[in-house]
Design an enzyme around this catalytic site. Structure first.
Site, PDB file in Angstrom:
ATOM      1  CD  GLU A  35      30.680  44.173  32.262  1.00 48.14           C
ATOM      2  OE1 GLU A  35      29.875  43.383  31.751  1.00 48.14           O
ATOM      3  OE2 GLU A  35      30.819  44.323  33.492  1.00 48.14           O
ATOM      4  CG  ASP A  56      32.058  37.633  39.772  1.00 46.94           C
ATOM      5  OD1 ASP A  56      31.795  38.817  39.504  1.00 46.94           O
ATOM      6  OD2 ASP A  56      31.796  37.106  40.869  1.00 46.94           O
ATOM      7  CG  ASP A  61      32.705  40.784  35.206  1.00 50.56           C
ATOM      8  OD1 ASP A  61      32.572  42.004  34.991  1.00 50.56           O
ATOM      9  OD2 ASP A  61      31.978  40.155  36.002  1.00 50.56           O
TER      10      ASP A  61
END
Length: 190
Positions: free
Chosen positions: A67, A140, A7
């Site tokens: 992502e 996160d 991420d």
């Protein structure tokens, strides 16, 4: 199969590693790489690259899932996120790891069943799917684990839809069975 999920972010980058062996799914590692916003961008990008490369070398994943960038009204934020994604992707490419990308909506939907889920809902389902109890995971890191899970579910779905028999039903297509088996895990709005 071992998968690293990333991420990306220039303030905090989440990293999560999962593994599935003989149908058993385990969390191998998670971390949040926190950077000082006062450091130059080049230093933060190098740190993201170094941390991703270190985790790839240490945990030896076959796949890297990351992502995709979302587009905000602030073009500077979008560009910085793109740079963070780029260095993480290069770390994977330099390590000969296959790279896959998923939108935030795809990740949330694959893990929670709803593409508009909150970070808390994603965290809850990541812990539930991986069987993690009473463990403190930064959002996160849970997002990175969710990205890795999303990739695993997509691989399973692709494998089953190709006509091959695996003997396992992917979690993505068995929500009804999961809910029936685990009613205490369902969050209800009061």
């Amino acid at each position: 199969m071992r998968i690293i999920g990333i991420d990306p972010g220039t303030s905090v980058t989440g990293i999560g590693v999962i593994e599935q062996i003989n149908g058993s799914l385990n969390m191998i590692h998670f971390e949040s790489v926190t950077m000082n916003s006062k450091d130059p961008m080049t230093s933060r990008l190098k740190r993201i690259y170094d941390e991703c490369l270190f985790c790839i070398k240490k945990y030896r994943p076959e796949e890297l899932a990351i992502e995709t960038a979302f587009y905000s009204k602030n073009i500077q934020s979008t560009m910085k996120l793109g740079q963070a994604r780029g260095v993480a992707i290069i770390a994977g490419l330099n390590s000969d790891v296959r790279i896959s990308e998923y939108s935030p909506r795809e990740v949330k939907k694959s893990v929670t069943g709803n593409g508009a889920s909150s970070k808390e809902q994603v965290l809850y389902m990541v812990c539930s799917i991986l069987g993690l109890k009473k463990i403190s995971i930064p959002t996160d890191s849970s997002d990175a684990l969710a990205i890795a899970l999303c990739h695993l579910f997509n691989l399973q779905s692709d494998f089953l839809s190709s006509g091959k028999k695996s003997g396992k039903t992917p979690l993505k297509s068995s929500w009804k069975a999961f809910i029936e088996k685990n009613p205490e895990r369902i969050l209800r709005n009061n």
